[in-house]
Design an enzyme around this catalytic site. Structure first.
Site, PDB file in Angstrom:
ATOM      1  N   THR A 110     -10.156   4.077  11.171  1.00  0.00           N
ATOM      2  CA  THR A 110     -10.032   3.086  12.292  1.00  0.00           C
ATOM      3  C   THR A 110      -9.632   4.156  13.548  1.00  0.00           C
ATOM      4  O   THR A 110      -9.658   3.473  14.688  1.00  0.00           O
ATOM      5  CB  THR A 110      -9.126   2.052  12.263  1.00  0.00           C
ATOM      6  OG1 THR A 110      -7.897   2.487  11.558  1.00  0.00           O
ATOM      7  CG2 THR A 110      -9.782   0.852  11.160  1.00  0.00           C
TER       8      THR A 110
ATOM      9  N   ASP B  75      -3.735   4.106  -1.753  1.00  0.00           N
ATOM     10  CA  ASP B  75      -4.303   4.824  -0.607  1.00  0.00           C
ATOM     11  C   ASP B  75      -4.508   6.224  -0.403  1.00  0.00           C
ATOM     12  O   ASP B  75      -3.742   6.788   0.618  1.00  0.00           O
ATOM     13  CB  ASP B  75      -3.906   4.027   0.604  1.00  0.00           C
ATOM     14  CG  ASP B  75      -4.570   4.434   1.932  1.00  0.00           C
ATOM     15  OD1 ASP B  75      -5.980   5.173   1.877  1.00  0.00           O
ATOM     16  OD2 ASP B  75      -3.970   4.383   2.980  1.00  0.00           O
ATOM     17  N   LEU B  76      -4.929   6.876  -1.314  1.00  0.00           N
ATOM     18  CA  LEU B  76      -5.195   8.369  -1.328  1.00  0.00           C
ATOM     19  C   LEU B  76      -6.523   9.001  -0.986  1.00  0.00           C
ATOM     20  O   LEU B  76      -6.674  10.046  -0.830  1.00  0.00           O
ATOM     21  CB  LEU B  76      -4.971   8.688  -2.525  1.00  0.00           C
ATOM     22  CG  LEU B  76      -3.325   8.486  -3.045  1.00  0.00           C
ATOM     23  CD1 LEU B  76      -3.007   9.155  -4.342  1.00  0.00           C
ATOM     24  CD2 LEU B  76      -2.160   9.043  -2.209  1.00  0.00           C
ATOM     25  N   LYS B  77      -7.440   8.155  -0.606  1.00  0.00           N
ATOM     26  CA  LYS B  77      -8.820   8.412  -0.132  1.00  0.00           C
ATOM     27  C   LYS B  77      -9.345   9.548  -0.705  1.00  0.00           C
ATOM     28  O   LYS B  77      -9.723  10.640  -0.449  1.00  0.00           O
ATOM     29  CB  LYS B  77      -8.590   8.755   1.276  1.00  0.00           C
ATOM     30  CG  LYS B  77      -8.299   7.443   2.281  1.00  0.00           C
ATOM     31  CD  LYS B  77      -8.345   7.741   3.801  1.00  0.00           C
ATOM     32  CE  LYS B  77      -7.793   6.504   4.578  1.00  0.00           C
ATOM     33  NZ  LYS B  77      -6.232   6.287   4.231  1.00  0.00           N
TER      34      LYS B  77
ATOM     35  N   LYS C  84       0.763  -1.346  -0.165  1.00  0.00           N
ATOM     36  CA  LYS C  84      -0.136   0.052   0.197  1.00  0.00           C
ATOM     37  C   LYS C  84       0.817   1.422  -0.032  1.00  0.00           C
ATOM     38  O   LYS C  84       1.887   1.265   0.855  1.00  0.00           O
ATOM     39  CB  LYS C  84      -0.920  -0.120   1.308  1.00  0.00           C
ATOM     40  CG  LYS C  84      -1.699   1.239   1.339  1.00  0.00           C
ATOM     41  CD  LYS C  84      -2.649   1.173   2.519  1.00  0.00           C
ATOM     42  CE  LYS C  84      -1.911   1.678   3.810  1.00  0.00           C
ATOM     43  NZ  LYS C  84      -1.870   3.032   4.020  1.00  0.00           N
TER      44      LYS C  84
ATOM     45  N   GLY D 271       0.918  -2.408   8.774  1.00  0.00           N
ATOM     46  CA  GLY D 271       2.056  -1.791   8.663  1.00  0.00           C
ATOM     47  C   GLY D 271       3.332  -1.930   9.539  1.00  0.00           C
ATOM     48  O   GLY D 271       3.978  -2.837   9.296  1.00  0.00           O
ATOM     49  N   ARG D 272       3.279  -1.213  10.681  1.00  0.00           N
ATOM     50  CA  ARG D 272       4.313  -1.180  11.476  1.00  0.00           C
ATOM     51  C   ARG D 272       4.813  -2.444  12.076  1.00  0.00           C
ATOM     52  O   ARG D 272       5.880  -2.962  12.246  1.00  0.00           O
ATOM     53  CB  ARG D 272       3.977  -0.258  12.674  1.00  0.00           C
ATOM     54  CG  ARG D 272       4.351   1.016  12.409  1.00  0.00           C
ATOM     55  CD  ARG D 272       3.609   2.090  13.482  1.00  0.00           C
ATOM     56  NE  ARG D 272       2.363   2.216  13.201  1.00  0.00           N
ATOM     57  CZ  ARG D 272       1.592   3.134  13.648  1.00  0.00           C
ATOM     58  NH1 ARG D 272       2.311   4.375  14.356  1.00  0.00           N
ATOM     59  NH2 ARG D 272       0.552   3.312  13.552  1.00  0.00           N
TER      60      ARG D 272
ATOM     61  N   PRO E 158     -17.220  15.595  -7.527  1.00  0.00           N
ATOM     62  CA  PRO E 158     -17.274  14.431  -8.406  1.00  0.00           C
ATOM     63  C   PRO E 158     -16.507  14.328  -9.773  1.00  0.00           C
ATOM     64  O   PRO E 158     -15.756  13.527  -9.953  1.00  0.00           O
ATOM     65  CB  PRO E 158     -18.586  14.324  -9.039  1.00  0.00           C
ATOM     66  CG  PRO E 158     -19.543  14.934  -7.789  1.00  0.00           C
ATOM     67  CD  PRO E 158     -18.734  16.078  -7.266  1.00  0.00           C
TER      68      PRO E 158
ATOM     69  N   THR F  42     -13.460  16.072 -10.109  1.00  0.00           N
ATOM     70  CA  THR F  42     -12.272  15.887  -9.910  1.00  0.00           C
ATOM     71  C   THR F  42     -11.777  14.459  -9.218  1.00  0.00           C
ATOM     72  O   THR F  42     -10.791  13.963  -9.628  1.00  0.00           O
ATOM     73  CB  THR F  42     -11.877  16.737  -8.673  1.00  0.00           C
ATOM     74  OG1 THR F  42     -12.218  18.170  -9.057  1.00  0.00           O
ATOM     75  CG2 THR F  42     -10.407  16.853  -8.182  1.00  0.00           C
TER      76      THR F  42
ATOM     77  N   HIS G 230     -11.528  12.559  -2.211  1.00  0.00           N
ATOM     78  CA  HIS G 230     -12.677  13.211  -1.506  1.00  0.00           C
ATOM     79  C   HIS G 230     -12.545  14.592  -2.091  1.00  0.00           C
ATOM     80  O   HIS G 230     -12.161  15.495  -1.358  1.00  0.00           O
ATOM     81  CB  HIS G 230     -12.647  12.852   0.001  1.00  0.00           C
ATOM     82  CG  HIS G 230     -13.905  13.668   0.514  1.00  0.00           C
ATOM     83  ND1 HIS G 230     -13.980  13.230   1.837  1.00  0.00           N
ATOM     84  CD2 HIS G 230     -15.087  14.090   0.223  1.00  0.00           C
ATOM     85  CE1 HIS G 230     -15.229  13.951   2.284  1.00  0.00           C
ATOM     86  NE2 HIS G 230     -15.830  14.182   1.295  1.00  0.00           N
ATOM     87  N   ASP G 231     -13.523  14.713  -3.079  1.00  0.00           N
ATOM     88  CA  ASP G 231     -13.597  16.104  -3.722  1.00  0.00           C
ATOM     89  C   ASP G 231     -14.949  16.320  -4.560  1.00  0.00           C
ATOM     90  O   ASP G 231     -15.852  15.143  -4.400  1.00  0.00           O
ATOM     91  CB  ASP G 231     -12.316  16.274  -4.264  1.00  0.00           C
ATOM     92  CG  ASP G 231     -12.027  17.650  -4.577  1.00  0.00           C
ATOM     93  OD1 ASP G 231     -12.881  18.713  -4.931  1.00  0.00           O
ATOM     94  OD2 ASP G 231     -10.727  17.984  -4.264  1.00  0.00           O
TER      95      ASP G 231
END
Length: 235
Positions: free
Chosen positions: A117, A60-62, A33, A207-208, A67, A69, A64-65
């Protein structure tokens, strides 16, 4: 392993660290990711390098703008050849539908983010989303499915109800995965790999526990063994 369940989160500030880690990992055992920090630092060139090494990339850029864009951003991500990308379900129906139209089914997986989360009920109350996190997640997941998303990002705690509600073909991607002996850091709604798979998750973002392990290869092997054991028990 033809369909690795683990997605290693390359949450690094520079490309060099991400490339050093992935040089040790086998793309048959995990996907990777690339999130906001690393993508901002290293850009599409890093994504292309990772794919050149054989890794499936979850971008994983999520998004949100507005439609249009978001649709154009998704089209650009699909053009890179990423395996999966995500957009934020809180962007609403028109934004979700525009994204789906921009990325034909089968080109790249298009996943909606429900709630981060890190969020608890008190956080939801502050921003005017009343109800338990699980209720809000279910509402957003239903909207995402209605708009043609391939699945959602959700916590493993919400996976059982979503799996029951959405059926087998709806993809559930769960972050907040920690081995039993790991610290929680800032995440609140977390789970072990075994719990997440038993709860119905398809893919686990880790991840970690891998990236900061003394021996990332051994840790990845251990996590995959735990997942495979759970799957064998289900069969």
């Amino acid at each position: 392993m033809s369909d690795p369940r683990i997605i290693v989160a390359l949450d690094f500030p520079i490309a060099k660290q991400a490339l050093e880690l992935t040089a040790k990992l086998d793309p048959r055992w995990c996907r990777v990711k690339v999130g906001k920090e690393l993508f901002t630092a290293a850009g599409p060139q890093l994504v292309e390098k990772l794919m050149g090494k054989g890794f499936d990339v979850f971008l994983d850029l999520k998004f949100h703008d507005i439609p249009n864009t978001v649709a154009n951003a998704c089209k650009a991500a699909a053009g890179l050849g990423v395996w999966m990308m995500n957009i934020h379900a809180l962007g609403g129906r028109r934004m979700l539908s525009a994204a789906r139209e921009a990325v034909p089914i089968g080109l790249s997986k298009l996943i909606a983010v429900t709630l981060l989360t890190s969020m608890e009920r008190s956080d939801l109350n502050e921003i005017g989303l009343n109800g338990d996190p699980q209720d809000v997640v279910q509402r957003l997941a239903l909207l995402a499915r209605d708009c043609g998303m391939d699945g959602v990002v959700c916590s493993a705690l919400e996976a059982p109800s979503l799996r029951k509600m959405m059926g087998r073909d709806f993809c559930l991607v769960t972050p907040g995965i920690r081995p039993v002996d790991a610290s929680l850091n800032e995440q609140k709604r977390v789970s072990t790999p075994r719990q997440a798979i038993e709860n119905g998750a398809d893919y686990l973002v880790i991840g970690r526990p891998v990236t900061q392990a003394r021996d990332p290869v051994s840790m990845l092997w251990r996590l995959n063994e735990e997942i495979e054991g759970t799957r064998r028990n289900e069969e």
